[in-house]
Scaffold this motif. Structure first.
Motif, PDB file in Angstrom:
ATOM      1  N   PRO A  13      40.568  46.058  20.496  1.00  0.00           N
ATOM      2  CA  PRO A  13      41.776  46.072  21.336  1.00  0.00           C
ATOM      3  C   PRO A  13      41.407  46.246  22.808  1.00  0.00           C
ATOM      4  N   VAL A  14      42.015  45.441  23.654  1.00  0.00           N
ATOM      5  CA  VAL A  14      41.776  45.534  25.092  1.00  0.00           C
ATOM      6  C   VAL A  14      42.742  46.572  25.647  1.00  0.00           C
ATOM      7  N   ILE A  15      42.194  47.690  26.096  1.00  0.00           N
ATOM      8  CA  ILE A  15      43.005  48.773  26.647  1.00  0.00           C
ATOM      9  C   ILE A  15      42.454  49.159  28.002  1.00  0.00           C
ATOM     10  N   PRO A  16      43.251  49.690  28.881  1.00  0.00           N
ATOM     11  CA  PRO A  16      44.701  49.845  28.824  1.00  0.00           C
ATOM     12  C   PRO A  16      45.407  48.496  28.968  1.00  0.00           C
ATOM     13  N   PRO A  17      46.742  48.464  28.789  1.00  0.00           N
ATOM     14  CA  PRO A  17      47.485  47.198  28.858  1.00  0.00           C
ATOM     15  C   PRO A  17      47.280  46.444  30.170  1.00  0.00           C
ATOM     16  N   GLU A  18      47.075  47.183  31.265  1.00  0.00           N
ATOM     17  CA  GLU A  18      46.847  46.532  32.559  1.00  0.00           C
ATOM     18  C   GLU A  18      45.573  45.694  32.535  1.00  0.00           C
ATOM     19  N   THR A  19      44.571  46.156  31.803  1.00  0.00           N
ATOM     20  CA  THR A  19      43.328  45.403  31.686  1.00  0.00           C
ATOM     21  C   THR A  19      43.567  44.125  30.887  1.00  0.00           C
ATOM     22  N   LYS A  20      44.322  44.236  29.796  1.00  0.00           N
ATOM     23  CA  LYS A  20      44.646  43.060  28.993  1.00  0.00           C
ATOM     24  C   LYS A  20      45.401  42.037  29.837  1.00  0.00           C
ATOM     25  N   LEU A  21      46.353  42.501  30.625  1.00  0.00           N
ATOM     26  CA  LEU A  21      47.127  41.622  31.496  1.00  0.00           C
ATOM     27  C   LEU A  21      46.225  40.919  32.504  1.00  0.00           C
ATOM     28  N   MET A  22      45.239  41.622  33.025  1.00  0.00           N
ATOM     29  CA  MET A  22      44.308  41.035  33.998  1.00  0.00           C
ATOM     30  C   MET A  22      43.627  39.813  33.398  1.00  0.00           C
ATOM     31  N   GLY A  23      43.289  39.872  32.117  1.00  0.00           N
ATOM     32  CA  GLY A  23      42.633  38.746  31.465  1.00  0.00           C
ATOM     33  C   GLY A  23      43.536  37.541  31.283  1.00  0.00           C
ATOM     34  N   GLU A  24      44.850  37.752  31.362  1.00  0.00           N
ATOM     35  CA  GLU A  24      45.804  36.664  31.192  1.00  0.00           C
ATOM     36  C   GLU A  24      46.216  36.027  32.517  1.00  0.00           C
ATOM     37  N   LEU A  25      45.861  36.657  33.627  1.00  0.00           N
ATOM     38  CA  LEU A  25      46.232  36.126  34.937  1.00  0.00           C
ATOM     39  C   LEU A  25      45.383  34.913  35.299  1.00  0.00           C
ATOM     40  N   PRO A  26      45.941  33.994  36.085  1.00  0.00           N
ATOM     41  CA  PRO A  26      45.105  32.919  36.627  1.00  0.00           C
ATOM     42  C   PRO A  26      44.061  33.511  37.577  1.00  0.00           C
ATOM     43  N   GLU A  27      42.915  32.883  37.670  1.00  0.00           N
ATOM     44  CA  GLU A  27      41.845  33.390  38.537  1.00  0.00           C
ATOM     45  C   GLU A  27      42.321  33.569  39.973  1.00  0.00           C
ATOM     46  N   GLU A  28      43.196  32.690  40.446  1.00  0.00           N
ATOM     47  CA  GLU A  28      43.702  32.797  41.815  1.00  0.00           C
ATOM     48  C   GLU A  28      44.431  34.120  42.041  1.00  0.00           C
ATOM     49  N   ASP A  29      45.173  34.580  41.017  1.00  0.00           N
ATOM     50  CA  ASP A  29      45.886  35.860  41.141  1.00  0.00           C
ATOM     51  C   ASP A  29      44.920  37.038  41.178  1.00  0.00           C
ATOM     52  N   ILE A  30      43.862  36.965  40.381  1.00  0.00           N
ATOM     53  CA  ILE A  30      42.854  38.027  40.393  1.00  0.00           C
ATOM     54  C   ILE A  30      42.171  38.069  41.759  1.00  0.00           C
ATOM     55  N   ILE A  31      41.820  36.893  42.266  1.00  0.00           N
ATOM     56  CA  ILE A  31      41.193  36.808  43.593  1.00  0.00           C
ATOM     57  C   ILE A  31      42.119  37.405  44.647  1.00  0.00           C
ATOM     58  N   SER A  32      43.394  37.084  44.570  1.00  0.00           N
ATOM     59  CA  SER A  32      44.375  37.607  45.531  1.00  0.00           C
ATOM     60  C   SER A  32      44.443  39.132  45.478  1.00  0.00           C
ATOM     61  N   ARG A  33      44.442  39.683  44.272  1.00  0.00           N
ATOM     62  CA  ARG A  33      44.486  41.146  44.128  1.00  0.00           C
ATOM     63  C   ARG A  33      43.230  41.798  44.719  1.00  0.00           C
ATOM     64  N   TYR A  34      42.078  41.177  44.489  1.00  0.00           N
ATOM     65  CA  TYR A  34      40.852  41.735  45.040  1.00  0.00           C
ATOM     66  C   TYR A  34      40.817  41.608  46.562  1.00  0.00           C
ATOM     67  N   ARG A  35      41.326  40.492  47.079  1.00  0.00           N
ATOM     68  CA  ARG A  35      41.402  40.346  48.542  1.00  0.00           C
ATOM     69  C   ARG A  35      42.266  41.452  49.134  1.00  0.00           C
ATOM     70  N   GLN A  36      43.398  41.724  48.474  1.00  0.00           N
ATOM     71  CA  GLN A  36      44.296  42.781  48.948  1.00  0.00           C
ATOM     72  C   GLN A  36      43.580  44.131  48.898  1.00  0.00           C
ATOM     73  N   MET A  37      42.887  44.393  47.808  1.00  0.00           N
ATOM     74  CA  MET A  37      42.154  45.648  47.674  1.00  0.00           C
ATOM     75  C   MET A  37      41.098  45.768  48.772  1.00  0.00           C
TER      76      MET A  37
END
Length: 174
Positions: A104-128
């Motif tokens: 099981p992929v936990i926590p749920p936020e981590t599981k959700l991260m795997g379902e995001l498009p790569e562009e969204d992950i990149i955007s979140r990291y840019r913001q961070m």
């Protein structure tokens, strides 16, 4: 067929990290655990011990005490398109591997991260990476000078982790 075995580094040898290490090792993956202090000594001496239907078992697990070069990169490299693209792709692939192994992929936020498009992950990291506090604590050379703050964050993290582990143990008993 030319197959290169996946290697995984688990950066925590506590309850959750050890559980993942055990499951991945049983799935045939090449696992290394980052551990320190008494836990490192115990893993080197006794291997990873676990309870298998009332019988204590153990398996050998590779361990390391620290990351070479401590894993830090300069901010320009961290913000580069190539680095962010690699981070996004690796996150998605690793979360997929966890799920594929039946874990099981936990926590749920981590599981959700795997379902995001790569562009969204990149955007979140840019913001961070535009937040000076995160840069200073997570990436910057100034982290050493903020030891008291880091110690407070570490203490808070361990309290939350302890609560999460207690809840997980209670769920397993149910």
């Amino acid at each position: 067929m030319n197959f290169k075995q996946k290697r995984l580094l688990i950066v925590a040898a506590g309850v959750i990290g050890s559980l993942y290490a055990l499951r991945f090792a049983h799935s045939g993956l090449d696992i290394t655990l980052l551990a320190r202090g008494k836990r490192l000594d115990s893993l080197k001496t006794d291997g990873l011990q676990y309870n298998d239907n009332g019988t204590i078992q153990q398996i050998s697990i590779k361990t390391i005490e620290k990351l070479a070069g401590d894993g830090m990169v300069d901010i320009e490299t961290a913000r580069s398109e190539s680095t962010l693209s690699k981070v996004a792709a690796d996150i998605k692939q690793n979360i997929h591997l966890v799920a594929q192994a039946g874990i099981p992929v936990i926590p749920p936020e981590t599981k959700l991260m795997g379902e995001l498009p790569e562009e969204d992950i990149i955007s979140r990291y840019r913001q961070m990476l535009s937040d000076d506090f995160i840069i200073d604590v997570k990436l910057g050379n100034q982290a050493v000078s903020k030891k008291a703050e880091i110690m407070l964050l570490d203490e808070d993290f361990h309290k939350k982790l302890s609560r999460a582990c207690t809840q997980t143990v209670q769920l397993v008993k149910i």
